[in-house]
Design a protein around this motif. Structure first.
Motif, PDB file in Angstrom:
ATOM      1  N   SER A 121      -1.864   7.104   8.279  1.00 61.25           N
ATOM      2  CA  SER A 121      -1.300   6.020   7.882  1.00 61.25           C
ATOM      3  C   SER A 121      -2.175   5.215   7.077  1.00 61.25           C
ATOM      4  O   SER A 121      -3.397   5.012   7.618  1.00 61.25           O
TER       5      SER A 121
ATOM      6  N   ASP B  17      -1.778   1.820   4.805  1.00 58.63           N
ATOM      7  CA  ASP B  17      -1.801   0.232   4.938  1.00 58.63           C
ATOM      8  C   ASP B  17      -0.289  -0.012   5.396  1.00 58.63           C
ATOM      9  O   ASP B  17       0.181  -0.999   5.254  1.00 58.63           O
ATOM     10  N   ILE B  18       0.434   0.906   6.349  1.00 60.60           N
ATOM     11  CA  ILE B  18       1.661   0.676   6.924  1.00 60.60           C
ATOM     12  C   ILE B  18       1.756   1.444   8.123  1.00 60.60           C
ATOM     13  O   ILE B  18       0.965   2.303   8.333  1.00 60.60           O
TER      14      ILE B  18
ATOM     15  N   CYS C 220       1.907   5.080   3.176  1.00 64.09           N
ATOM     16  CA  CYS C 220       1.477   3.873   2.697  1.00 64.09           C
ATOM     17  C   CYS C 220       2.802   3.074   2.008  1.00 64.09           C
ATOM     18  O   CYS C 220       3.910   3.497   1.919  1.00 64.09           O
ATOM     19  N   SER C 221       2.301   1.961   1.552  1.00 70.30           N
ATOM     20  CA  SER C 221       3.029   0.901   1.067  1.00 70.30           C
ATOM     21  C   SER C 221       3.417   1.141  -0.329  1.00 70.30           C
ATOM     22  O   SER C 221       2.694   1.878  -1.013  1.00 70.30           O
ATOM     23  N   ASP C 222       4.289   0.374  -1.118  1.00 67.41           N
ATOM     24  CA  ASP C 222       4.811   0.712  -2.300  1.00 67.41           C
ATOM     25  C   ASP C 222       3.284   0.090  -3.316  1.00 67.41           C
ATOM     26  O   ASP C 222       3.294   0.768  -4.425  1.00 67.41           O
ATOM     27  N   GLU C 223       2.938  -0.894  -2.614  1.00 68.93           N
ATOM     28  CA  GLU C 223       1.856  -1.531  -3.786  1.00 68.93           C
ATOM     29  C   GLU C 223       0.385  -0.636  -3.569  1.00 68.93           C
ATOM     30  O   GLU C 223      -0.247  -0.179  -4.666  1.00 68.93           O
ATOM     31  N   ARG C 224       0.197   0.017  -2.460  1.00 68.03           N
ATOM     32  CA  ARG C 224      -0.802   1.038  -2.263  1.00 68.03           C
ATOM     33  C   ARG C 224      -0.593   2.378  -3.378  1.00 68.03           C
ATOM     34  O   ARG C 224      -1.401   2.918  -4.109  1.00 68.03           O
TER      35      ARG C 224
ATOM     36  N   TYR D 291       6.542   2.383  -9.648  1.00 68.45           N
ATOM     37  CA  TYR D 291       6.467   2.820  -8.419  1.00 68.45           C
ATOM     38  C   TYR D 291       7.083   4.242  -8.264  1.00 68.45           C
ATOM     39  O   TYR D 291       7.994   4.684  -9.231  1.00 68.45           O
TER      40      TYR D 291
ATOM     41  N   SER E 186       5.092   6.526  -0.350  1.00 69.76           N
ATOM     42  CA  SER E 186       5.291   5.140   0.036  1.00 69.76           C
ATOM     43  C   SER E 186       6.609   5.149   0.839  1.00 69.76           C
ATOM     44  O   SER E 186       7.606   5.613   0.421  1.00 69.76           O
TER      45      SER E 186
ATOM     46  N   GLU F 260       8.119   2.633   1.867  1.00 70.84           N
ATOM     47  CA  GLU F 260       8.878   1.531   1.498  1.00 70.84           C
ATOM     48  C   GLU F 260       9.998   1.943   0.417  1.00 70.84           C
ATOM     49  O   GLU F 260      11.064   1.934   0.523  1.00 70.84           O
TER      50      GLU F 260
END
Length: 143
Positions: free
Chosen positions: A6, A8-9, A42-46, A60, A81, A83
């Protein structure tokens, strides 16, 4: 070797041992062995940052696969991602777990040479994802 990490999530709940066996079985079904595959959740932003930085894409996505395969050995870094997987699951009316499994194997299918750039290729990818998910369901039932 298949690794799950993982970035950042929070790490999703997965039976990692079963996922490794399943991914190996699907790869073998296409005549490949598994080298090193690293799944990075990870997150959407990553995911967007990776997409911009390495691919020059400003959107995205649920999965980005960096293919390092050699001949018949699959190796890659696969960013997912969570998310987007979650929102896609809600959008199509399936569970997060099912959609995550589909995305996990989607990356492997790309590594075996399956594309998804045309409508026909997308239909074929979906068919192959369904067949791979059926293998997973059979593995689960046998345990």
């Amino acid at each position: 070797m298949i690794r799950f990490q993982s970035d950042d999530i929070e790490m999703p709940v997965l039976d990692m041992s079963r996922m490794r066996r399943w991914i190996g079985a699907v790869a073998a079904g296409y005549g490949f062995t598994v080298g090193e595959i690293n799944y990075i959740f990870c997150s959407d932003e990553r995911e967007l940052k990776v997409n911009r930085q390495y691919l020059g894409h400003d959107y995205y996505t649920d999965i980005i696969t960096f293919d390092y395969s050699t001949r018949m050995t699959l190796s890659a870094d696969i960013f997912i991602s969570l998310e987007t997987v979650k929102s896609n699951a809600a959008l199509i009316g399936t569970t997060f777990e099912n959609e995550l499994q589909r995305v996990l194997i989607h990356g492997v299918l790309h590594l075996t040479g399956q594309g998804d750039k045309t409508e026909e290729a997308c239909r074929e990818m979906h068919r192959k994802e369904d067949a791979a998910l059926e293998i997973l369901r059979e593995m689960e039932a046998a345990e």
